[in-house]
Design a protein around this motif. Structure first.
Motif, mmCIF file in Angstrom:
data_model
loop_
_atom_site.group_PDB
_atom_site.id
_atom_site.type_symbol
_atom_site.label_atom_id
_atom_site.label_comp_id
_atom_site.label_asym_id
_atom_site.label_seq_id
_atom_site.Cartn_x
_atom_site.Cartn_y
_atom_site.Cartn_z
ATOM 1 N N PHE A 19 4.074 -1.069 8.472
ATOM 2 C CA PHE A 19 4.371 0.206 7.833
ATOM 3 C C PHE A 19 5.874 0.463 7.772
ATOM 4 C CE2 PHE A 19 0.437 2.642 7.216
ATOM 5 C CZ PHE A 19 -0.471 1.766 7.800
ATOM 6 N N TYR A 67 0.255 5.243 1.444
ATOM 7 C CA TYR A 67 -0.578 6.163 2.189
ATOM 8 C C TYR A 67 0.038 7.551 2.147
ATOM 9 C CZ TYR A 67 -3.077 2.357 4.623
ATOM 10 O OH TYR A 67 -3.859 1.269 4.941
ATOM 11 N N PRO A 123 2.561 3.851 11.533
ATOM 12 C CA PRO A 123 1.628 3.217 12.470
ATOM 13 C C PRO A 123 2.014 1.763 12.729
ATOM 14 C CG PRO A 123 0.437 4.460 10.801
ATOM 15 C CD PRO A 123 1.867 4.412 10.362
ATOM 16 N N ILE A 140 -6.922 -1.100 -5.109
ATOM 17 C CA ILE A 140 -7.558 0.161 -4.711
ATOM 18 C C ILE A 140 -6.808 1.302 -5.354
ATOM 19 C CG2 ILE A 140 -8.049 1.757 -2.835
ATOM 20 C CD1 ILE A 140 -8.225 -0.521 -0.950
ATOM 21 N N TYR A 182 -13.397 -4.344 -1.395
ATOM 22 C CA TYR A 182 -12.317 -4.104 -0.454
ATOM 23 C C TYR A 182 -12.271 -2.642 -0.069
ATOM 24 C CZ TYR A 182 -7.598 -4.278 1.472
ATOM 25 O OH TYR A 182 -6.512 -4.202 2.282
ATOM 26 N N LEU A 194 -11.921 -2.542 8.204
ATOM 27 C CA LEU A 194 -11.330 -3.266 7.096
ATOM 28 C C LEU A 194 -12.341 -4.270 6.576
ATOM 29 C CD1 LEU A 194 -8.777 -4.286 5.506
ATOM 30 C CD2 LEU A 194 -8.442 -5.856 7.407
ATOM 31 N N SER A 195 -12.689 -4.146 5.305
ATOM 32 C CA SER A 195 -13.612 -5.115 4.731
ATOM 33 C C SER A 195 -12.848 -5.991 3.756
ATOM 34 C CB SER A 195 -14.765 -4.406 4.021
ATOM 35 O OG SER A 195 -14.285 -3.440 3.135
ATOM 36 N N PRO A 196 -12.724 -7.258 4.066
ATOM 37 C CA PRO A 196 -11.933 -8.156 3.230
ATOM 38 C C PRO A 196 -12.654 -8.539 1.947
ATOM 39 C CG PRO A 196 -12.936 -9.375 5.011
ATOM 40 C CD PRO A 196 -13.303 -7.937 5.221
ATOM 41 N N GLY A 197 -11.897 -9.101 1.031
ATOM 42 C CA GLY A 197 -12.511 -9.571 -0.207
ATOM 43 C C GLY A 197 -12.179 -8.686 -1.371
ATOM 44 N N TYR A 230 0.829 -1.199 0.000
ATOM 45 C CA TYR A 230 0.000 0.000 0.000
ATOM 46 C C TYR A 230 0.873 1.262 0.000
ATOM 47 C CZ TYR A 230 -2.900 -3.514 2.463
ATOM 48 O OH TYR A 230 -3.569 -4.660 2.846
ATOM 49 N N SER A 283 -3.414 0.407 -3.444
ATOM 50 C CA SER A 283 -3.217 -0.908 -2.844
ATOM 51 C C SER A 283 -2.953 -1.888 -3.972
ATOM 52 C CB SER A 283 -4.464 -1.312 -2.065
ATOM 53 O OG SER A 283 -4.343 -2.637 -1.586
ATOM 54 N N TYR A 342 -4.449 0.882 15.519
ATOM 55 C CA TYR A 342 -3.035 1.106 15.316
ATOM 56 C C TYR A 342 -2.549 2.210 16.258
ATOM 57 C CZ TYR A 342 -2.856 -1.705 11.071
ATOM 58 O OH TYR A 342 -2.877 -2.748 10.184
ATOM 59 N N LEU A 349 -4.763 -9.598 0.898
ATOM 60 C CA LEU A 349 -5.816 -8.595 0.815
ATOM 61 C C LEU A 349 -6.829 -8.836 1.926
ATOM 62 C CD1 LEU A 349 -6.396 -6.327 -1.191
ATOM 63 C CD2 LEU A 349 -7.966 -7.873 -2.345
ATOM 64 N N GLY A 350 -7.186 -7.761 2.625
ATOM 65 C CA GLY A 350 -8.189 -7.905 3.661
ATOM 66 C C GLY A 350 -7.665 -8.413 4.984
ATOM 67 N N GLN A 351 -6.364 -8.535 5.099
ATOM 68 C CA GLN A 351 -5.802 -8.959 6.377
ATOM 69 C C GLN A 351 -5.348 -7.725 7.130
ATOM 70 O OE1 GLN A 351 -3.209 -12.302 6.204
ATOM 71 N NE2 GLN A 351 -4.301 -13.214 4.494
ATOM 72 N N GLY A 352 -5.885 -7.534 8.330
ATOM 73 C CA GLY A 352 -5.765 -6.248 8.999
ATOM 74 C C GLY A 352 -4.396 -5.836 9.470
ATOM 75 N N LYS A 353 -3.520 -6.788 9.720
ATOM 76 C CA LYS A 353 -2.235 -6.408 10.274
ATOM 77 C C LYS A 353 -1.318 -5.935 9.159
ATOM 78 C CE LYS A 353 1.295 -7.814 13.563
ATOM 79 N NZ LYS A 353 1.726 -8.862 14.533
ATOM 80 N N GLN A 354 -1.206 -4.620 9.054
ATOM 81 C CA GLN A 354 -0.313 -4.034 8.069
ATOM 82 C C GLN A 354 0.984 -3.630 8.752
ATOM 83 O OE1 GLN A 354 -2.157 -0.968 5.560
ATOM 84 N NE2 GLN A 354 -4.147 -1.792 6.102
ATOM 85 N N PHE A 358 0.462 -1.952 14.316
ATOM 86 C CA PHE A 358 -0.731 -2.720 14.658
ATOM 87 C C PHE A 358 -0.787 -2.993 16.161
ATOM 88 C CE2 PHE A 358 -3.976 -5.923 13.902
ATOM 89 C CZ PHE A 358 -3.767 -6.860 14.907
ATOM 90 N N THR A 375 -9.854 -2.696 13.549
ATOM 91 C CA THR A 375 -8.431 -2.796 13.859
ATOM 92 C C THR A 375 -7.959 -1.483 14.468
ATOM 93 O OG1 THR A 375 -8.262 -4.134 11.835
ATOM 94 C CG2 THR A 375 -6.208 -3.478 12.887
ATOM 95 N N GLN A 435 -6.959 -6.468 16.663
ATOM 96 C CA GLN A 435 -8.049 -6.560 15.687
ATOM 97 C C GLN A 435 -9.137 -7.472 16.230
ATOM 98 O OE1 GLN A 435 -7.551 -6.982 11.190
ATOM 99 N NE2 GLN A 435 -8.175 -9.051 11.728
#
Lengths: 113, 112
Positions: free
Chosen positions: A104, A35, B44, A56, B98, B91-94, A33, A48, B36, A97-102, B46, B34, B49
């Motif tokens: 940075f 930002y 940021p 994205i 997305y 966060l919306s997966p897929g 990503y 993204s 941060y 994709l869609g996994q919250g732990k990013q 994590f 989630t 979540q």
């Protein structure tokens, strides 16, 4: 070992110039990503990429173009820089994709004069 | 379109428990919540979540009520080093839908 690295850390340039920021991750992640964080600390997602495919593309000017030569790299090229482009730019990655732990990177502070 | 709202800033003292609430009235069924943490001049990081009820890890707890229209990040026994900006993220997966929806951040200041 740095998980997500960006270069340069600081970038000062004049209006109208073209510049690039590089990002690399050594985590084996599929998603990366870019930002933009302004002076008020708002985090805005710009791009993204998942497996080198753009997922994205938020409303950003065409002057910004991401390039992903491989899964581990996502570079940001900016044409015709403007004063309003001054900000801190963060690269991040996540396992998928869609996994919250990013994860940075340390950020690149861009100043346009 | 979902949106998140957080307090702009909060103060507390060392040793106290701090709760930061994020409102997300239009959260989608598939959205995860989630949080941060960001220190000055760093990216940021994590924290935690969750999807519903309560999640706890070694640094924080996340409380999500049944209607999921808000979430509360709980930091037990804070120290000066917890002074930072805290962001809530939906966060919306897929692939097809997305989304990443970030809150504006809460600046937490811990006093001695």
């Amino acid at each position: 070992d740095t998980a997500v690295s960006q270069t340069p850390k600081y970038l000062v340039t004049q209006m109208g110039n073209d510049k690039s920021i590089k990002c690399e991750q050594n985590l084996g992640h599929d998603t990366m990503y870019w930002y933009k964080q302004d002076s008020k600390k708002f985090l805005k997602i710009m791009f993204s990429y998942n497996n080198k495919e753009l997922i994205i593309n938020e409303t950003v000017p065409n002057r910004f173009s991401p390039k992903s030569p491989d899964k581990a790299h996502l570079n940001l090229h900016i044409n015709s820089l403007e004063l309003g482009d001054s900000a801190v730019y963060f690269c991040a990655s996540s396992p998928g994709l869609g996994q919250g732990k990013q994860y940075f990177g340390p950020g690149t502070r861009l100043t346009v004069t | 379109l979902a949106k998140t709202t957080q307090p702009i800033s909060m103060d507390s003292y060392e040793g106290q428990e701090v709760n930061i609430t994020c409102s997300h009235n239009n959260i989608a069924t598939n959205d995860y919540i989630t949080w941060y943490q960001q220190f000055p001049s760093q990216g940021p990081r994590f924290i935690i979540q969750g999807y519903k009820t309560k999640v706890t890890n070694e640094v924080a707890s996340l409380f999500i009520p049944a209607d999921r229209k808000s979430s509360t990040l709980s930091l037990p026994r804070v120290s000066l080093s917890d002074t930072a900006v805290y962001y809530c993220l939906l966060l919306s997966p897929g692939d097809s839908n997305y989304q990443l929806i970030w809150g504006a951040g809460t600046k937490l200041i811990i006093k001695p």
